[in-house]
Design a protein around this motif. Structure first.
Motif, PDB file in Angstrom:
ATOM      1  N   GLY A 249       0.843  -1.183   0.000  1.00 51.28           N
ATOM      2  CA  GLY A 249       0.000   0.000   0.000  1.00 51.28           C
ATOM      3  C   GLY A 249       0.880   1.234   0.000  1.00 51.28           C
ATOM      4  O   GLY A 249       1.963   1.225   0.603  1.00 51.28           O
ATOM      5  N   SER A 250       0.442   2.288  -0.647  1.00 53.69           N
ATOM      6  CA  SER A 250       1.267   3.504  -0.731  1.00 53.69           C
ATOM      7  C   SER A 250       1.439   4.166   0.628  1.00 53.69           C
ATOM      8  O   SER A 250       2.390   4.910   0.857  1.00 53.69           O
ATOM      9  N   TRP A 251       0.553   3.867   1.567  1.00 52.64           N
ATOM     10  CA  TRP A 251       0.539   4.451   2.907  1.00 52.64           C
ATOM     11  C   TRP A 251       1.461   3.718   3.883  1.00 52.64           C
ATOM     12  O   TRP A 251       1.644   4.129   5.015  1.00 52.64           O
ATOM     13  N   CYS A 252       2.055   2.638   3.431  1.00 53.72           N
ATOM     14  CA  CYS A 252       2.796   1.713   4.299  1.00 53.72           C
ATOM     15  C   CYS A 252       4.294   2.013   4.257  1.00 53.72           C
ATOM     16  O   CYS A 252       4.927   1.868   3.205  1.00 53.72           O
ATOM     17  N   SER A 253       4.874   2.411   5.394  1.00 54.21           N
ATOM     18  CA  SER A 253       6.309   2.759   5.455  1.00 54.21           C
ATOM     19  C   SER A 253       7.221   1.603   5.046  1.00 54.21           C
ATOM     20  O   SER A 253       8.154   1.803   4.268  1.00 54.21           O
ATOM     21  N   PRO A 254       7.014   0.366   5.549  1.00 59.00           N
ATOM     22  CA  PRO A 254       7.869  -0.737   5.102  1.00 59.00           C
ATOM     23  C   PRO A 254       7.746  -1.007   3.596  1.00 59.00           C
ATOM     24  O   PRO A 254       8.712  -1.438   2.973  1.00 59.00           O
ATOM     25  N   CYS A 255       6.579  -0.738   3.021  1.00 59.18           N
ATOM     26  CA  CYS A 255       6.408  -0.909   1.570  1.00 59.18           C
ATOM     27  C   CYS A 255       7.295   0.084   0.823  1.00 59.18           C
ATOM     28  O   CYS A 255       7.910  -0.260  -0.191  1.00 59.18           O
ATOM     29  N   ARG A 256       7.345   1.301   1.329  1.00 62.64           N
ATOM     30  CA  ARG A 256       8.222   2.307   0.719  1.00 62.64           C
ATOM     31  C   ARG A 256       9.682   1.889   0.858  1.00 62.64           C
ATOM     32  O   ARG A 256      10.482   2.062  -0.065  1.00 62.64           O
ATOM     33  N   ALA A 257      10.040   1.315   2.002  1.00 65.95           N
ATOM     34  CA  ALA A 257      11.424   0.906   2.247  1.00 65.95           C
ATOM     35  C   ALA A 257      11.883  -0.207   1.298  1.00 65.95           C
ATOM     36  O   ALA A 257      13.051  -0.260   0.922  1.00 65.95           O
ATOM     37  N   GLU A 258      10.973  -1.086   0.898  1.00 62.93           N
ATOM     38  CA  GLU A 258      11.365  -2.232   0.069  1.00 62.93           C
ATOM     39  C   GLU A 258      11.158  -2.012  -1.424  1.00 62.93           C
ATOM     40  O   GLU A 258      11.609  -2.815  -2.238  1.00 62.93           O
ATOM     41  N   ALA A 259      10.481  -0.941  -1.821  1.00 59.12           N
ATOM     42  CA  ALA A 259      10.048  -0.764  -3.213  1.00 59.12           C
ATOM     43  C   ALA A 259      11.194  -0.789  -4.215  1.00 59.12           C
ATOM     44  O   ALA A 259      11.119  -1.490  -5.236  1.00 59.12           O
ATOM     45  N   LYS A 260      12.257  -0.054  -3.960  1.00 60.52           N
ATOM     46  CA  LYS A 260      13.370  -0.002  -4.920  1.00 60.52           C
ATOM     47  C   LYS A 260      14.070  -1.352  -5.033  1.00 60.52           C
ATOM     48  O   LYS A 260      14.499  -1.748  -6.116  1.00 60.52           O
ATOM     49  N   GLY A 261      14.188  -2.070  -3.914  1.00 63.29           N
ATOM     50  CA  GLY A 261      14.794  -3.396  -3.948  1.00 63.29           C
ATOM     51  C   GLY A 261      13.957  -4.398  -4.731  1.00 63.29           C
ATOM     52  O   GLY A 261      14.495  -5.229  -5.469  1.00 63.29           O
ATOM     53  N   LEU A 262      12.641  -4.310  -4.579  1.00 66.91           N
ATOM     54  CA  LEU A 262      11.756  -5.186  -5.363  1.00 66.91           C
ATOM     55  C   LEU A 262      11.915  -4.907  -6.852  1.00 66.91           C
ATOM     56  O   LEU A 262      11.989  -5.834  -7.666  1.00 66.91           O
ATOM     57  N   GLN A 263      11.976  -3.632  -7.211  1.00 70.13           N
ATOM     58  CA  GLN A 263      12.155  -3.277  -8.619  1.00 70.13           C
ATOM     59  C   GLN A 263      13.496  -3.778  -9.140  1.00 70.13           C
ATOM     60  O   GLN A 263      13.580  -4.323 -10.245  1.00 70.13           O
ATOM     61  N   ALA A 264      14.552  -3.624  -8.336  1.00 73.03           N
ATOM     62  CA  ALA A 264      15.876  -4.113  -8.744  1.00 73.03           C
ATOM     63  C   ALA A 264      15.845  -5.623  -8.969  1.00 73.03           C
ATOM     64  O   ALA A 264      16.420  -6.135  -9.936  1.00 73.03           O
ATOM     65  N   SER A 265      15.153  -6.349  -8.088  1.00 79.90           N
ATOM     66  CA  SER A 265      15.044  -7.805  -8.248  1.00 79.90           C
ATOM     67  C   SER A 265      14.208  -8.157  -9.471  1.00 79.90           C
ATOM     68  O   SER A 265      14.517  -9.119 -10.189  1.00 79.90           O
ATOM     69  N   ALA A 266      13.160  -7.396  -9.725  1.00 79.15           N
ATOM     70  CA  ALA A 266      12.334  -7.636 -10.917  1.00 79.15           C
ATOM     71  C   ALA A 266      13.177  -7.485 -12.182  1.00 79.15           C
ATOM     72  O   ALA A 266      13.024  -8.260 -13.140  1.00 79.15           O
ATOM     73  N   GLU A 267      14.076  -6.524 -12.185  1.00 75.90           N
ATOM     74  CA  GLU A 267      14.960  -6.333 -13.340  1.00 75.90           C
ATOM     75  C   GLU A 267      15.993  -7.453 -13.423  1.00 75.90           C
ATOM     76  O   GLU A 267      16.284  -7.971 -14.498  1.00 75.90           O
ATOM     77  N   LYS A 268      16.536  -7.845 -12.274  1.00 78.38           N
ATOM     78  CA  LYS A 268      17.554  -8.902 -12.233  1.00 78.38           C
ATOM     79  C   LYS A 268      17.008 -10.226 -12.776  1.00 78.38           C
ATOM     80  O   LYS A 268      17.701 -10.934 -13.505  1.00 78.38           O
ATOM     81  N   TYR A 269      15.779 -10.559 -12.390  1.00 81.28           N
ATOM     82  CA  TYR A 269      15.189 -11.840 -12.770  1.00 81.28           C
ATOM     83  C   TYR A 269      14.208 -11.733 -13.942  1.00 81.28           C
ATOM     84  O   TYR A 269      13.398 -12.631 -14.160  1.00 81.28           O
ATOM     85  N   ALA A 270      14.290 -10.653 -14.707  1.00 78.97           N
ATOM     86  CA  ALA A 270      13.280 -10.362 -15.735  1.00 78.97           C
ATOM     87  C   ALA A 270      13.015 -11.518 -16.694  1.00 78.97           C
ATOM     88  O   ALA A 270      11.874 -11.723 -17.110  1.00 78.97           O
ATOM     89  N   ASP A 271      14.035 -12.293 -17.038  1.00 70.46           N
ATOM     90  CA  ASP A 271      13.848 -13.385 -18.000  1.00 70.46           C
ATOM     91  C   ASP A 271      13.295 -14.652 -17.365  1.00 70.46           C
ATOM     92  O   ASP A 271      12.871 -15.561 -18.071  1.00 70.46           O
ATOM     93  N   GLN A 272      13.295 -14.721 -16.029  1.00 69.11           N
ATOM     94  CA  GLN A 272      12.913 -15.965 -15.370  1.00 69.11           C
ATOM     95  C   GLN A 272      11.711 -15.842 -14.440  1.00 69.11           C
ATOM     96  O   GLN A 272      11.046 -16.840 -14.167  1.00 69.11           O
ATOM     97  N   VAL A 273      11.466 -14.652 -13.922  1.00 68.10           N
ATOM     98  CA  VAL A 273      10.451 -14.471 -12.880  1.00 68.10           C
ATOM     99  C   VAL A 273       9.535 -13.304 -13.238  1.00 68.10           C
ATOM    100  O   VAL A 273      10.004 -12.260 -13.686  1.00 68.10           O
ATOM    101  N   GLN A 274       8.243 -13.496 -13.029  1.00 70.47           N
ATOM    102  CA  GLN A 274       7.270 -12.407 -13.201  1.00 70.47           C
ATOM    103  C   GLN A 274       6.957 -11.803 -11.836  1.00 70.47           C
ATOM    104  O   GLN A 274       6.577 -12.520 -10.915  1.00 70.47           O
ATOM    105  N   PHE A 275       7.141 -10.512 -11.697  1.00 70.28           N
ATOM    106  CA  PHE A 275       6.743  -9.804 -10.480  1.00 70.28           C
ATOM    107  C   PHE A 275       5.346  -9.233 -10.701  1.00 70.28           C
ATOM    108  O   PHE A 275       5.039  -8.716 -11.776  1.00 70.28           O
ATOM    109  N   LEU A 276       4.512  -9.327  -9.660  1.00 74.48           N
ATOM    110  CA  LEU A 276       3.145  -8.827  -9.721  1.00 74.48           C
ATOM    111  C   LEU A 276       2.789  -8.275  -8.355  1.00 74.48           C
ATOM    112  O   LEU A 276       3.015  -8.924  -7.334  1.00 74.48           O
ATOM    113  N   GLY A 277       2.240  -7.085  -8.306  1.00 75.95           N
ATOM    114  CA  GLY A 277       1.832  -6.488  -7.048  1.00 75.95           C
ATOM    115  C   GLY A 277       0.337  -6.576  -6.840  1.00 75.95           C
ATOM    116  O   GLY A 277      -0.432  -6.718  -7.792  1.00 75.95           O
TER     117      GLY A 277
END
Length: 197
Positions: free
Chosen positions: A86-114
């Motif tokens: 949720g956009s209102w969630c502080s831990p969500c904000r803390a992890e967002a960039k790392g999730l995006q980095a992982s989505a890019e790292k695994y782009a050919d093998q893993v689908q990320f979905l929120g």
């Protein structure tokens, strides 16, 4: 107080407690129970051995961009990382960039979905994605309808944020109910990817 009013009061209290549990995560971590067939390892990551997993629910909904319907089942055959946020969630904000980095790292093998939840205005969620550079799709689920589809005794999201890994057969493989680092995500994703090799 009549019996009906007393029952209504108890029901309201129970629903309030359930809502509190769902929202409590913005900061808490949970653990899995062995009786449900999963174990919680170091770092609060619950995993289920390949032969004991249950099917992920039929998650679907309108994308945050407002165009079309997103369905978890469309990604069958691929490992999926499902993140409840949720956009209102502080831990969500803390992890967002790392999730995006992982989505890019695994782009050919893993689908990320929120699954975006508890945002009453999708514009807040869209702004969150833009601010943190999130490019993978998210389902807009303001009332938590999709979250409630997870079967009891499986690996349901019980707090926000929650990250779940779904194997290529569409089964629930791992869950963490806290903000994730890229290293944490690797620990969840790599064993599930290795099963496909």
């Amino acid at each position: 107080m009549s019996w009906t009013r007393s029952r209504r009061t108890r029901l309201t209290a129970a629903l309030g407690a359930a809502t509190a549990l769902a929202l409590a995560g913005c900061g808490s971590s949970g653990s899995g129970g062995g009786s449900a067939g999963f174990i919680t390892g170091k770092g609060g990551i619950a995993t289920v051995p390949a032969g004991h997993r249950v099917d992920a629910p039929d998650i679907s909904g309108t994308g945050l961009d407002g165009t079309g319907t997103l369905k978890l089942s469309d990604y069958r055959g691929k490992v999926v990382v499902l993140n409840v946020w949720g956009s209102w969630c502080s831990p969500c904000r803390a992890e967002a960039k790392g999730l995006q980095a992982s989505a890019e790292k695994y782009a050919d093998q893993v689908q990320f979905l929120g699954i975006n939840t508890r945002d009453t205005d999708p514009a807040n969620a869209v702004a969150f994605e833009k601010n943190f550079g999130v490019t993978y799709p998210s389902i807009y689920d303001p009332d938590g309808t999709q979250i409630l589809k997870f079967p009891k005794g499986s690996l349901p999201p019980q707090s926000i944020p929650t990250t779940i890994v779904i194997d290529k057969d569409g089964k629930l493989a791992a869950r963490a109910m806290r903000a994730m680092s890229t290293e944490d995500l690797d620990k969840m994703i790599e064993p599930v990817l290795a099963e496909s090799k």
